[in-house]
Design a protein around this motif. Structure first.
Motif, mmCIF file in Angstrom:
data_model
loop_
_atom_site.group_PDB
_atom_site.id
_atom_site.type_symbol
_atom_site.label_atom_id
_atom_site.label_comp_id
_atom_site.label_asym_id
_atom_site.label_seq_id
_atom_site.Cartn_x
_atom_site.Cartn_y
_atom_site.Cartn_z
ATOM 1 N N PRO A 1 0.838 -1.203 0.000
ATOM 2 C CA PRO A 1 0.000 0.000 0.000
ATOM 3 C C PRO A 1 0.870 1.249 0.000
ATOM 4 O O PRO A 1 1.881 1.325 0.686
ATOM 5 N N GLY A 2 0.477 2.211 -0.807
ATOM 6 C CA GLY A 2 1.222 3.464 -0.893
ATOM 7 C C GLY A 2 1.221 3.992 -2.305
ATOM 8 O O GLY A 2 0.651 3.391 -3.211
ATOM 9 N N PRO A 3 1.855 5.134 -2.483
ATOM 10 C CA PRO A 3 1.876 5.751 -3.820
ATOM 11 C C PRO A 3 2.734 4.968 -4.795
ATOM 12 O O PRO A 3 3.586 4.170 -4.409
ATOM 13 N N ARG A 4 2.501 5.188 -6.053
ATOM 14 C CA ARG A 4 3.291 4.606 -7.122
ATOM 15 C C ARG A 4 4.052 5.732 -7.822
ATOM 16 O O ARG A 4 3.699 6.901 -7.722
ATOM 17 N N ASP A 5 5.052 5.362 -8.578
ATOM 18 C CA ASP A 5 5.840 6.324 -9.336
ATOM 19 C C ASP A 5 5.144 6.545 -10.681
ATOM 20 O O ASP A 5 5.516 5.976 -11.706
ATOM 21 N N TRP A 6 4.089 7.372 -10.657
ATOM 22 C CA TRP A 6 3.272 7.562 -11.848
ATOM 23 C C TRP A 6 4.029 8.301 -12.948
ATOM 24 O O TRP A 6 3.727 8.128 -14.138
ATOM 25 N N ALA A 7 5.025 9.102 -12.608
ATOM 26 C CA ALA A 7 5.836 9.757 -13.648
ATOM 27 C C ALA A 7 6.604 8.698 -14.443
ATOM 28 O O ALA A 7 6.673 8.760 -15.680
ATOM 29 N N ARG A 8 7.174 7.739 -13.751
ATOM 30 C CA ARG A 8 7.875 6.650 -14.438
ATOM 31 C C ARG A 8 6.886 5.843 -15.276
ATOM 32 O O ARG A 8 7.171 5.457 -16.408
ATOM 33 N N PHE A 9 5.710 5.553 -14.711
ATOM 34 C CA PHE A 9 4.662 4.828 -15.437
ATOM 35 C C PHE A 9 4.369 5.515 -16.765
ATOM 36 O O PHE A 9 4.402 4.893 -17.825
ATOM 37 N N LYS A 10 4.104 6.811 -16.734
ATOM 38 C CA LYS A 10 3.762 7.549 -17.955
ATOM 39 C C LYS A 10 4.923 7.581 -18.944
ATOM 40 O O LYS A 10 4.710 7.574 -20.161
ATOM 41 N N ALA A 11 6.147 7.605 -18.439
ATOM 42 C CA ALA A 11 7.321 7.646 -19.317
ATOM 43 C C ALA A 11 7.497 6.359 -20.118
ATOM 44 O O ALA A 11 8.194 6.351 -21.133
ATOM 45 N N LEU A 12 6.847 5.284 -19.700
ATOM 46 C CA LEU A 12 6.928 4.012 -20.429
ATOM 47 C C LEU A 12 6.085 4.026 -21.707
ATOM 48 O O LEU A 12 6.258 3.174 -22.572
ATOM 49 N N PHE A 13 5.170 4.966 -21.818
ATOM 50 C CA PHE A 13 4.215 5.044 -22.925
ATOM 51 C C PHE A 13 4.607 6.116 -23.938
ATOM 52 O O PHE A 13 5.279 7.078 -23.601
ATOM 53 N N VAL A 14 4.116 5.961 -25.163
ATOM 54 C CA VAL A 14 4.114 7.087 -26.089
ATOM 55 C C VAL A 14 3.055 8.048 -25.545
ATOM 56 O O VAL A 14 2.142 7.629 -24.820
ATOM 57 N N PRO A 15 3.150 9.339 -25.860
ATOM 58 C CA PRO A 15 2.189 10.291 -25.289
ATOM 59 C C PRO A 15 0.723 9.907 -25.520
ATOM 60 O O PRO A 15 -0.124 10.135 -24.668
ATOM 61 N N GLU A 16 0.429 9.300 -26.667
ATOM 62 C CA GLU A 16 -0.952 8.941 -27.006
ATOM 63 C C GLU A 16 -1.350 7.569 -26.471
ATOM 64 O O GLU A 16 -2.445 7.081 -26.748
ATOM 65 N N GLY A 17 -0.473 6.914 -25.715
ATOM 66 C CA GLY A 17 -0.710 5.549 -25.247
ATOM 67 C C GLY A 17 -2.002 5.400 -24.463
ATOM 68 O O GLY A 17 -2.420 6.304 -23.745
#
Length: 180
Positions: free
Chosen positions: A52-68
């Motif tokens: 339980p706790g926060p996730r590294d959502w910036a890293r998550f988004k960086a795995l995708f193309v912007p339109e992912g």
């Protein structure tokens, strides 16, 4: 064409063996995330899984193309989510409950800068707990500027009507023939 790409490219529900790890400050992207197909899939499961706790959502988004996009599929239909939609839907749940996805099998097809990964997963509330769900993530990847990025993830949870087919389950060594 765009509709076909969105439909085909909606795959992911996350899965690689993950152990409990302390939550860390957002990194946006680890240096090797996306260097290989293995590394982008590992990073995806890593960033999604944890106590339980926060996730590294910036890293998550960086795995995708912007339109992912992310597309959960069920017997009742599907929902197409942006990365932010997924973050908004998931943040409160993972802040309160542990979520550990682990990959138990993988099939990859690749042509040049395009790859499709069928990643069979199991979901747990604790790193070593019993699975509460299993299914398949269908992950569409593209290689952009030398890095593999997620175009889309679609996933479907296993149900009685849709059990995970044998070719998508882990292969186990065949027992040695017994002498009679």
């Amino acid at each position: 064409m765009m509709r076909v790409a969105m439909m085909l490219g909606a795959a992911l529900a996350l899965a690689l063996p993950v152990q409990a790890k302390p939550q860390q400050a957002p990194t946006a992207q680890a240096p090797d995330d996306g260097a290989t197909i293995d590394s982008v899939i590992a990073a995806l499961y890593d960033v999604m899984s944890g106590p339980p706790g926060p996730r590294d959502w910036a890293r998550f988004k960086a795995l995708f193309v912007p339109e992912g996009r992310l597309v959960p599929v069920s017997d009742n239909g599907l929902r197409v989510l942006t990365q932010q939609d997924y973050v908004d839907r998931s943040s409160a749940v993972v802040a309160k409950e542990g979520f550990f996805d682990s990959e138990i099998a993988r099939r990859i097809e690749r042509y040049g800068n395009v790859a499709h990964v069928f990643s069979t997963y199991e979901s747990r509330r604790t790193a070593d707990g019993a699975p509460f769900a299993r299914g398949i993530n269908s992950i569409q990847l593209v290689r952009v500027a030398g890095k593999w990025r997620i175009l889309s993830i679609s996933w479907q949870r296993e149900t009685a009507a849709y059990p995970v087919p044998e070719p998508y389950l882990p292969t186990s060594p065949k027992p040695a023939p017994q002498e009679k």
